[in-house]
Design a protein around this motif. Sequence first.
Motif, PDB file in Angstrom:
ATOM      1  N   LEU A   1      45.446  57.593  45.831  1.00 60.69           N
ATOM      2  CA  LEU A   1      44.806  56.891  44.718  1.00 60.69           C
ATOM      3  C   LEU A   1      44.333  55.527  45.205  1.00 60.69           C
ATOM      4  O   LEU A   1      45.100  54.785  45.829  1.00 60.69           O
ATOM      5  N   ILE A   2      43.062  55.231  44.955  1.00 59.91           N
ATOM      6  CA  ILE A   2      42.538  53.881  45.176  1.00 59.91           C
ATOM      7  C   ILE A   2      42.585  53.172  43.831  1.00 59.91           C
ATOM      8  O   ILE A   2      41.914  53.574  42.877  1.00 59.91           O
ATOM      9  N   ILE A   3      43.388  52.137  43.746  1.00 55.37           N
ATOM     10  CA  ILE A   3      43.631  51.462  42.471  1.00 55.37           C
ATOM     11  C   ILE A   3      43.130  50.027  42.558  1.00 55.37           C
ATOM     12  O   ILE A   3      43.450  49.297  43.493  1.00 55.37           O
ATOM     13  N   GLY A   4      42.313  49.656  41.595  1.00 53.93           N
ATOM     14  CA  GLY A   4      41.852  48.284  41.482  1.00 53.93           C
ATOM     15  C   GLY A   4      42.272  47.708  40.137  1.00 53.93           C
ATOM     16  O   GLY A   4      42.278  48.411  39.125  1.00 53.93           O
TER      17      GLY A   4
ATOM     18  N   PHE B   1      33.484  49.008  41.971  1.00 58.98           N
ATOM     19  CA  PHE B   1      34.474  48.259  42.745  1.00 58.98           C
ATOM     20  C   PHE B   1      34.260  46.766  42.485  1.00 58.98           C
ATOM     21  O   PHE B   1      33.751  46.036  43.334  1.00 58.98           O
ATOM     22  N   GLU B   2      34.645  46.359  41.280  1.00 62.09           N
ATOM     23  CA  GLU B   2      34.443  44.974  40.883  1.00 62.09           C
ATOM     24  C   GLU B   2      35.754  44.296  40.509  1.00 62.09           C
ATOM     25  O   GLU B   2      35.750  43.196  39.954  1.00 62.09           O
ATOM     26  N   SER B   3      36.887  44.931  40.807  1.00 62.44           N
ATOM     27  CA  SER B   3      38.189  44.343  40.479  1.00 62.44           C
ATOM     28  C   SER B   3      38.537  43.253  41.478  1.00 62.44           C
ATOM     29  O   SER B   3      37.963  43.154  42.567  1.00 62.44           O
ATOM     30  N   SER B   4      39.523  42.441  41.128  1.00 66.20           N
ATOM     31  CA  SER B   4      39.925  41.330  42.000  1.00 66.20           C
ATOM     32  C   SER B   4      40.979  41.748  43.017  1.00 66.20           C
ATOM     33  O   SER B   4      41.165  41.072  44.024  1.00 66.20           O
TER      34      SER B   4
END
Length: 755
Positions: free
Chosen positions: A449-452, A392-395
């Motif tokens: 869906l968890i989208i990053g 979980f490193e997306s902005s």
Amino acid sequence: MNRSYFKSKLFLRYIFSYLLILVVPLIIVTAFIYRNATRSLQSEIELSHINQLNQAKTIIDGRIKELNDMASRISYDERLTPYRVHDPYFSREAISALNNYKATSSIIGELFLYYYNDDRIYSSRGMSNLEVFASNYSFHNWTKNTLFHDLNKVKFPAMRPADLVNRTPSLQQSILAYIVPITPNNPNPHGTIMYFIPESELNRMIDSVLGSYHGLTYIFDNNGQILTSNGNERSLSTQEVKSLFILEPGIHNEVLNGKSHSIISVKSSENGWSYVTLMPSAQIFSNVLQVRSFIIMLLLISVAVGGAIALMLARMQYVPISELVKFANSTSRSKRPFGNELEGIRILLQEHSVRADLQEPYARNHVLMMLLKYGNTQGVSSDLLGSFDFTFESSHYFVVIIECDEFSNKQDESQNRQAIFHLFTQVSFPELSARAYSVELPQPNQLALIIGYDSDGKLQNFDHIRHIVEATRNNLLEMFDIHPVIGVGTCYSSISLLNQSYIEACSALETNISSHESITFFEKLFSTSEQDFWVPNHVLLKLSQSLKQGSFEVAERTISVAISELPTSLLSSQLLRFIVYDILNTMLKTASELGIHNLMHEVPPKITYNSLEELKQAFVNLASRICSQVEHDQKNEEHTLMDQIVLYIDSHYREHTLSLETISQEYSISPSHLSRSFKEKVGINFIQYIWQKRMNEVMHKLITTNDSLKDIIVQVGYLDTPNFIRKFKKETGYTPGQYRSLHIPEEKTGTLSDL
């Protein structure tokens, strides 16, 4: 070893060669092994103990956090407001509420509620004046005046060290007092919650974790005061005790009171408390003596039987492998014989790996569900996240909910649903700098869906999101030829707000279903012209959906946003009242849809408020009541459903087709949700429960019938007879035939075989 080997001169030469080579360095090697064994054993004992102490720290920190949370709930409990506790009519209800709070925690000896500058104090036993601390609760080192001062002046939670309290002239008890100002984290508290915690309760929790440990345990607060101590050594000087507090967390070796000790120290990041244990070194080396005796005996035997050293070394090398092979033979499910010992061990490791892989999807889904529900991964270790390959490193992050009405209880369509779920288990869209994780929802026809993604600046955020959602939809159309209905939540820059996006996606999906659109974006809902001073419909929809989901955090934030964005300076009091009624009607309507009809009497006929903050708090309290009732109803429904499923399994466990998937189809819930809820309800997982039912039935039929074992196994729904026999012997220590012979007279057994 084959005796014919000794007829070989070459073999005898090898024995003499090994004798000459090994006798000289044998003493050196033995001394080296002994030294390393003692160090390794000591290190293992100390590391095991530090893990146990960390576990004890975690348990105690959790219980203290429960007390802080309880204080927060008390401060917002309408039954415990100053007006109600002082009112003669409502005071009984307040005392009963305190008693209920006390009953929720086993470590609380007594619970007190005090409002500043009051001459009375309230507990689960009733209302008392402050003289109760001179009569029923007389502390040895805490005078009544000091206690009264602390009750009125403490601004932060504080724990008093264990102190003897005179309960009656003949009864003394060691008690810790934990004081929490209310409202918590408020710079201007108006009262105090005081918990009395028997020292024996903390010691019991520590003892339950440390087990057979024999030594002394201290708990220091962040100022170095001893909160409690426990153990059988109490001869340390004051200076020695103080030296324990300043030790860095870790393992230390010190001489205290003339004795060598192994000291373990850990520090809590929650409250700054230090947990220190002293283990006498003699306790460790008592175990080392057994190792030393064994090595000395081995040395003497090796020297005395020097001619057989080579034989002994070969045998010593083979023994561990032999034990592993025995274990592999007893646990392996493979029917084919092993080619060699190492082949058997390899098959065993493969089978255990397969079993772990079977459980991994359910654990993975549970972690992601917690993320959707609470918006964070608090309490989940980074190692666990890493094992699932979660990054979980997306902005930016948002949630998408996909609903496919094509799914039903038919087996082929269920397999199609599982294929879709596995497709999105972890999918990336490199051209869009996006990654998605799928979450199996309790509803069998829905998938989240968890989208990053990381924004590259070329696309606006909404356009970026739209492209990702359309790519997801196109994948479903191309690979499965289905037409999903999709709800998309708002995009946030922090993963901690995923619960907000989840509620918004649910709202968008609900609107989507009624409008028959394929994709609905929450942030594009109700974008038609609305007066700026009205609460937007999408905010009301989000508030309604958060109440339906029982998500108090999202409901509270939505109410705060709705109230704070009202342009009060531009509104008349009458128009503002209409807007307030709009929010209230949304909440009451949602409550009515949920079957909660007992809230109307709590709403005054005319809404009056002195400030918007007071109004917001009233709505937040109402939302809290609704969310609490929703969670309570959901738990009751889940418990009822699990009871039905347990009864269903008890009636159908003899069917060999019974599986997690067939039951999830029967009761229209997802396999992941069924697996997790079943274990919470029964205490063991689904497969273990069915195996135990079949095992018990086989044992009963072996004793009460003369049927052959193969027929009995088929009757209980198990088709692999050899594998069943191996598992039966592993659990009971007997083959089924031996078990039958042990429990019924020989003349009744007839001529029966295991097969």
